[in-house]
Scaffold this active site. Structure first.
Site, PDB file in Angstrom:
ATOM      1  CD  GLU A 139      -2.874  -1.302   2.303  1.00 38.47           C
ATOM      2  OE1 GLU A 139      -2.850  -0.401   3.165  1.00 38.47           O
ATOM      3  OE2 GLU A 139      -3.636  -2.281   2.372  1.00 38.47           O
TER       4      GLU A 139
ATOM      5  CG  HIS B 239      -9.806  -5.461   0.134  1.00 38.09           C
ATOM      6  ND1 HIS B 239     -10.155  -6.637   0.753  1.00 38.09           N
ATOM      7  CD2 HIS B 239      -8.520  -5.211   0.509  1.00 38.09           C
ATOM      8  CE1 HIS B 239      -9.135  -7.081   1.474  1.00 38.09           C
ATOM      9  NE2 HIS B 239      -8.131  -6.240   1.338  1.00 38.09           N
TER      10      HIS B 239
ATOM     11  CD  GLU C 117      -4.685  -7.744   1.309  1.00 39.18           C
ATOM     12  OE1 GLU C 117      -5.537  -7.039   1.897  1.00 39.18           O
ATOM     13  OE2 GLU C 117      -3.464  -7.488   1.343  1.00 39.18           O
TER      14      GLU C 117
ATOM     15  CG  ASN D  27      -0.665  -6.810  -1.644  1.00 41.07           C
ATOM     16  OD1 ASN D  27      -1.253  -7.371  -2.557  1.00 41.07           O
ATOM     17  ND2 ASN D  27      -1.173  -6.715  -0.411  1.00 41.07           N
TER      18      ASN D  27
ATOM     19  CG  ASP E   1     -12.965  -8.494   0.977  1.00 40.24           C
ATOM     20  OD1 ASP E   1     -12.811  -7.538   0.190  1.00 40.24           O
ATOM     21  OD2 ASP E   1     -12.473  -8.502   2.116  1.00 40.24           O
TER      22      ASP E   1
END
Length: 463
Positions: A134, A234, A265, A194, A267
């Site tokens: 990030e 996400h 990651e 990432n 979702d």
């Protein structure tokens, strides 16, 4: 926006696998989960082939202020469990502005000490490490964060980037240290960067995804250190976090740099399916999984938890199971993912993206000026082109490339170049940071389009 990912809904072959890990393995990728030591239920080893410690390898858990290690028992438990269940492990994470704990405010030297200690503790038992996490700002600015550790960055020559030899760049310096440790130890560990909101070429409304473009520039410039790129994925109803039709094209763009691409990651907020966690959410999962499967270098997908109730975003009901505490029920999204994985990387239609093939053979540098070659990746209804500009026997201070597109082809997005026109004859020119090219050296830009773009012949002019 870019070309759509077409999702097939036909039934899989009769010999379909019955778990996510088995179906993914047959398709040539891993399917993983984020886990904690207190949730290592049988389902973890049964359904998943890769494990990411959700919190137990973050610096606030394991780093001392001097870069040493502490409190590694949770991480050790996860690594040991993964090994006993024949699962890959992703280390998460070494350098991050958040959850830094005792490392907050540390110097690059201290970060380097921590990087070395963490990589060496688990060695090749960690298949992938998120070295930098990030690094880019929110809100699609395309800029680096202005929090520590990125406050250590220095743009020595004032050209607007941190890529030059005299610049100070935490990303570069952290990857250099990680690569040194891996090579010195003879490790097989691969080193990743990432980030989130970097998934598509565009964001809501068709605006270019400047955050994704900035990440692409980082990977392109530091390719010798970076082995893999993580799209956190996400997905939610934030305009910068939706599932766009050009997800596959963006995965392909990064893959063309020679790195592995992972969805790390995953979702998917039920807001993206009008709060439907049945067929609507299942269709969104199909789109994401298919986008990865359609790119050979997309080698893994990881969901960020097992069930909705145990998720960090529990109210958004974005995972593959309901239930909890070891008793789980499969959602429609689970069955959709399993179905797509069982179809593999070669659905009947659309055809998979063919290998990169230059439409113009590489040539030796011209005596003066510049030359350009095109590598084209096509699928039904769309394409991504990568153009390499090579200076001749003398350096150039600027360049432009002219291309004539076939009838019906339209450029929808471009990166690392200014663009004039979108169909017919289209002109591309350098941006501020890539106009100067030394003799015999190259720079690249790219563009995405709809339609068919075979037979492109670029004409390069030096400024």
């Amino acid at each position: 926006m870019g070309s759509a990912v077409v999702v097939q809904s036909s039934a899989p072959a009769a010999a379909a696998e019955t778990t996510l890990r088995a179906a993914a393995a047959k398709a040539g990728l891993f399917f993983g989960v984020a886990a904690s030591p207190n949730r290592l239920y049988p389902i973890v080893g049964q359904e998943f082939s890769q494990l990411t410690p959700e919190n137990d390898m973050k610096p606030d858990r394991i780093a001392t202020s001097s870069g040493g290690l502490q409190n590694t028992s949770g991480a050790d438990t996860l690594v040991n469990h993964a090994q006993s269940n024949n699962m890959l492990v992703r280390g998460h994470t070494l350098v991050w502005h958040s959850q830094a704990g005792a490392l907050q405010g540390a110097s690059q030297a201290t970060l380097n000490t921590f990087i070395g200690n963490a990589i060496n503790r688990w060695g090749s038992r960690i298949a992938y490490w998120d070295v930098v996490n990030e690094a880019l700002e929110d809100n699609n600015t395309g800029r680096r964060r202005n929090q520590w550790p990125h406050t250590m960055n220095r743009d020595a020559n004032g050209d607007g980037d941190f890529f030059d030899a005299g610049d100070t760049d935490v990303i570069r310096d952290s990857f250099i240290r990680a690569k040194q440790v891996v090579q010195a130890g003879g490790l097989t560990t691969k080193l990743c960067i990432n980030d989130y909101d970097v998934d598509g070429l565009t964001v809501q409304g068709g605006t270019p995804n400047r955050k994704a473009n900035a990440l692409y520039d980082i990977v392109r410039n530091y390719r010798q250190y970076i082995d893999c790129v993580g799209f956190q994925a996400h997905f939610n109803d934030n305009p910068n976090s939706i599932i766009t039709d050009d997800l596959q094209a963006n995965i392909q763009r990064f893959a063309d740099l020679g790195v592995e691409v992972h969805i790390t990651e995953l979702d998917i907020d039920d807001d993206l399916s009008n709060n439907d966690i049945g067929a609507g959410q299942a269709e969104n999962y199909r789109k994401v999984v298919r986008a990865c499967l359609n790119v050979a270098q997309c080698t893994g997908i990881t969901v960020w938890g097992i069930s909705d109730s145990e998720s960090w975003r529990s109210s958004e009901r974005g995972l593959l199971f309901t239930g909890g505490n070891g008793s789980y029920q499969k959602k429609a999204a689970y069955h959709a993912v399993l179905d797509e994985l069982n179809k593999g990387r070669n659905p009947t239609t659309p055809p998979t993206t063919p290998p990169v093939t230059p439409s113009v053979p590489p040539t030796t540098p011209p005596a003066t000026g510049c030359s350009a070659t095109v590598s084209l990746n096509s699928w039904t209804g769309g394409f991504v082109a990568t153009v390499r500009v090579t200076a001749g026997t003398a350096p150039i201070s600027g360049w432009s490339v002219q291309l004539t597109l076939p009838s019906g082809a339209t450029v929808t997005n471009a990166w690392n170049a200014n663009r004039s026109g979108s169909s017919g004859t289209v002109q591309f020119s350098n941006v501020s940071y890539n106009g100067s090219v030394n003799a015999g050296q190259s720079t690249e830009f790219g563009f995405q389009g709809v339609g068919t773009a075979t037979g492109l012949t670029p004409v390069c002019s030096a400024a």
